[in-house]
Design a protein around this motif. Structure first.
Motif, PDB file in Angstrom:
ATOM      1  N   ASP A   1       7.367   1.812  -9.089  1.00 54.91           N
ATOM      2  CA  ASP A   1       7.290   0.753 -10.680  1.00 54.91           C
ATOM      3  C   ASP A   1       6.658  -0.485 -10.370  1.00 54.91           C
TER       4      ASP A   1
ATOM      5  N   LEU B   1      -0.352  -4.951  -8.309  1.00 57.62           N
ATOM      6  CA  LEU B   1      -0.342  -4.734  -6.960  1.00 57.62           C
ATOM      7  C   LEU B   1      -1.993  -3.739  -7.105  1.00 57.62           C
ATOM      8  N   GLU B   2      -1.763  -3.240  -8.243  1.00 55.20           N
ATOM      9  CA  GLU B   2      -3.264  -2.467  -8.583  1.00 55.20           C
ATOM     10  C   GLU B   2      -4.394  -3.037  -8.559  1.00 55.20           C
ATOM     11  N   THR B   3      -3.378  -4.394  -9.651  1.00 57.30           N
ATOM     12  CA  THR B   3      -4.914  -4.900  -9.911  1.00 57.30           C
ATOM     13  C   THR B   3      -5.587  -6.531  -8.663  1.00 57.30           C
TER      14      THR B   3
ATOM     15  N   ILE C   1       2.280   1.633  -3.632  1.00 55.88           N
ATOM     16  CA  ILE C   1       0.987   2.168  -4.663  1.00 55.88           C
ATOM     17  C   ILE C   1       1.397   3.752  -4.305  1.00 55.88           C
ATOM     18  N   GLU C   2       0.828   4.245  -3.406  1.00 54.43           N
ATOM     19  CA  GLU C   2       0.430   5.298  -2.727  1.00 54.43           C
ATOM     20  C   GLU C   2       2.076   6.190  -3.188  1.00 54.43           C
TER      21      GLU C   2
ATOM     22  N   ARG D   1       0.573  -1.463  -0.219  1.00 58.50           N
ATOM     23  CA  ARG D   1      -0.158  -0.020   0.510  1.00 58.50           C
ATOM     24  C   ARG D   1       0.900   1.843  -0.482  1.00 58.50           C
TER      25      ARG D   1
ATOM     26  N   LYS E   1       3.794   5.781  -5.783  1.00 61.25           N
ATOM     27  CA  LYS E   1       3.565   5.709  -7.379  1.00 61.25           C
ATOM     28  C   LYS E   1       5.566   5.320  -7.272  1.00 61.25           C
TER      29      LYS E   1
ATOM     30  N   ARG F   1       4.052  -2.290 -10.263  1.00 62.35           N
ATOM     31  CA  ARG F   1       2.699  -1.923  -9.298  1.00 62.35           C
ATOM     32  C   ARG F   1       1.357  -2.132 -10.118  1.00 62.35           C
ATOM     33  N   HIS F   2       1.009  -2.401 -11.511  1.00 60.93           N
ATOM     34  CA  HIS F   2      -0.437  -2.594 -11.740  1.00 60.93           C
ATOM     35  C   HIS F   2      -0.761  -3.330 -11.821  1.00 60.93           C
TER      36      HIS F   2
ATOM     37  N   GLU G   1      -6.883  -7.482  -5.020  1.00 62.23           N
ATOM     38  CA  GLU G   1      -7.730  -7.131  -3.966  1.00 62.23           C
ATOM     39  C   GLU G   1      -6.737  -7.170  -2.951  1.00 62.23           C
TER      40      GLU G   1
END
Length: 244
Positions: free
Chosen positions: A87, A170-172, A82-83, A79, A85, A167-168, A174
């Motif tokens: 990569d 980990l953003e996907t 992601i916060e 988290r 940014k 990152r994308h 849940e």
């Protein structure tokens, strides 16, 4: 911030300065995030001292109140990444069981070979483990075989704790639905990444058992993984996973 290495710690004063220095000295520009679970040995104090010196812009610390589990430490780190940014987000142990030089291989797999998840794999080219008792080697090796069979994933080292995520991914995933806190956390993350359609590449590494400090592995953590795999498989039948 391009590259962030997350290192969870509990009583790692013997290793922490050396592992941070080894990562910072690599030819690529890595940031390091230490997630410390209230180490009574002063691990966090060492990190704070380094943060005030030459690593002040690239070294970060999250302190937690007690031993809350490996999985929750990494989720907190994800988290944070992601916060901020990042990569490429790496998982790594503090005790030099993972060679910092291999971070470059994991990064290359994601940055240049198209992997969404790169795994530093002990078993993709045989058994590459040094200084473990034979019983532990066999337990780990066959645990990965068991997980691979039950979950139906084409991953040789399902319990590996040395990985790189884009990152994308980990953003996907849940993250609030990741349930396991111990050994099984690594299995759940890889299985979930696979269900989300991630491209996964295993990078051969040599795993070396720690020289300094005390291992955090226990029989309870291992049994959680064995039983958790069956629960994970059953629950996946009733869940729709988001896709990359």
């Amino acid at each position: 911030m391009q590259r962030l290495v997350i290192i969870p710690t509990y009583n790692e004063k013997e290793n922490i300065e050396a592992i941070i220095t080894a990562v910072m000295d690599l030819p690529l520009d890595f940031h390091v995030l230490i997630i410390d679970d209230g180490s009574p040995d002063g691990t966090a104090a060492i990190v704070k001292r380094l943060m005030e010196g030459r690593y002040k812009d690239r070294l970060h610390l999250v302190e937690r109140s007690g031993k809350l589990g490996l999985g929750t430490a990494y989720i907190a780190g994800f988290r944070w990444a992601i916060e901020h940014k990042a990569d490429y987000i790496f998982e790594m142990d503090a005790d030099f069981s993972h060679n910092p030089q291999d971070l470059l291989k994991l990064h290359d797999a994601c940055a240049n070979e198209g992997a969404d998840l790169a795994i530093g794999s002990r078993y993709v080219t045989g058994v590459n483990v040094v200084n473990w008792p034979m019983g532990r080697v066999l337990m780990s090796y066959f645990a990965s075989k068991y997980v691979r069979t039950v979950l139906g994933v084409d991953i040789h080292d399902t319990t590996a704790g040395f990985v790189c995520y884009k990152r994308h991914l980990l953003e996907t995933i849940e993250l609030d639905k990741i349930r396991f806190k111990g050994y099984a956390f690594q299995i759940e993350m890889k299985f979930t990444a696979s269900k989300c359609g991630a491209k996964i590449i295993e990078v051969p590494i040599v795993f070396v058992n720690r020289v300094l400090g005390t291992s955090k592995m226990s029989g309870g953590i291992f049994s959680e993984a064995l039983l958790g795999v069956i629960r994970l498989k059953i629950s996946s039948w009733f869940r729709n996973y988001p896709k990359l």
